[in-house]
Design a protein around this motif. Structure first.
Motif, mmCIF file in Angstrom:
data_model
loop_
_atom_site.group_PDB
_atom_site.id
_atom_site.type_symbol
_atom_site.label_atom_id
_atom_site.label_comp_id
_atom_site.label_asym_id
_atom_site.label_seq_id
_atom_site.Cartn_x
_atom_site.Cartn_y
_atom_site.Cartn_z
ATOM 1 N N PRO A 156 21.074 20.267 64.456
ATOM 2 C CA PRO A 156 21.682 21.592 64.328
ATOM 3 C C PRO A 156 22.626 21.626 63.125
ATOM 4 O O PRO A 156 23.391 20.698 62.905
ATOM 5 N N TRP A 157 22.533 22.666 62.340
ATOM 6 C CA TRP A 157 23.458 22.870 61.234
ATOM 7 C C TRP A 157 24.738 23.458 61.820
ATOM 8 O O TRP A 157 24.703 24.431 62.545
ATOM 9 N N ARG A 158 25.852 22.854 61.534
ATOM 10 C CA ARG A 158 27.119 23.295 62.138
ATOM 11 C C ARG A 158 27.810 24.391 61.325
ATOM 12 O O ARG A 158 28.475 25.242 61.884
ATOM 13 N N THR A 159 27.661 24.342 59.995
ATOM 14 C CA THR A 159 28.320 25.356 59.165
ATOM 15 C C THR A 159 27.378 25.814 58.057
ATOM 16 O O THR A 159 26.432 25.113 57.686
ATOM 17 N N LEU A 160 27.678 26.967 57.511
ATOM 18 C CA LEU A 160 26.924 27.481 56.372
ATOM 19 C C LEU A 160 27.115 26.557 55.172
ATOM 20 O O LEU A 160 26.181 26.334 54.403
ATOM 21 N N SER A 161 28.283 25.974 55.019
ATOM 22 C CA SER A 161 28.546 25.057 53.904
ATOM 23 C C SER A 161 27.619 23.845 53.943
ATOM 24 O O SER A 161 27.175 23.364 52.902
ATOM 25 N N GLN A 162 27.320 23.347 55.135
ATOM 26 C CA GLN A 162 26.387 22.226 55.264
ATOM 27 C C GLN A 162 25.011 22.615 54.739
ATOM 28 O O GLN A 162 24.369 21.850 54.022
ATOM 29 N N VAL A 163 24.558 23.795 55.104
ATOM 30 C CA VAL A 163 23.246 24.275 54.670
ATOM 31 C C VAL A 163 23.234 24.490 53.155
ATOM 32 O O VAL A 163 22.290 24.106 52.467
ATOM 33 N N GLU A 164 24.300 25.076 52.617
ATOM 34 C CA GLU A 164 24.367 25.330 51.179
ATOM 35 C C GLU A 164 24.343 24.030 50.380
ATOM 36 O O GLU A 164 23.620 23.912 49.387
#
Length: 106
Positions: A54-62
């Motif tokens: 699971p991606w926890r934050t948008l920053s991780q995905v970016e």
């Protein structure tokens, strides 16, 4: 179907290709552009997004997206272009097709 709402800015009449593209290269049509986009997005989801859950934050995905794009363009070995990265192939292409500037001194 999720992921199908893709927007491309401009209209087909405003799409352009570099003037230096080989004459034998097919022109980009909305259908081929769409197919290429869908193929790349599918690859992106399969290789990065789904395994990283699971991606926890948008920053991780970016950050992961920026790293994946860097890998995809600069380190991924592409079999159709001689097992070299796409960025290297592009550099070699422009180096080979760019005419040297002739200067004269009087």
């Amino acid at each position: 179907m999720p992921g199908r709402n893709i927007r491309v800015s401009g209209s087909p009449s405003t799409w352009t290709l570099p003037a230096s593209r080989p004459r034998s290269a097919p022109s980009a049509t909305p259908t081929t552009v769409s197919a290429l986009m869908e193929s790349t997005i599918g690859l992106f989801k399969t290789e990065l997004i789904k395994p990283g859950r699971p991606w926890r934050t948008l920053s991780q995905v970016e950050l992961a997206t920026a790293e994946w794009i860097d890998w995809y363009c600069h380190r991924r070995l592409h079999g159709e272009i001689g097992h070299i990265p796409p960025a290297e192939y592009e550099t070699n292409y422009y180096r080979a097709t760019t005419k040297p500037q002739v200067t004269t001194t009087i």
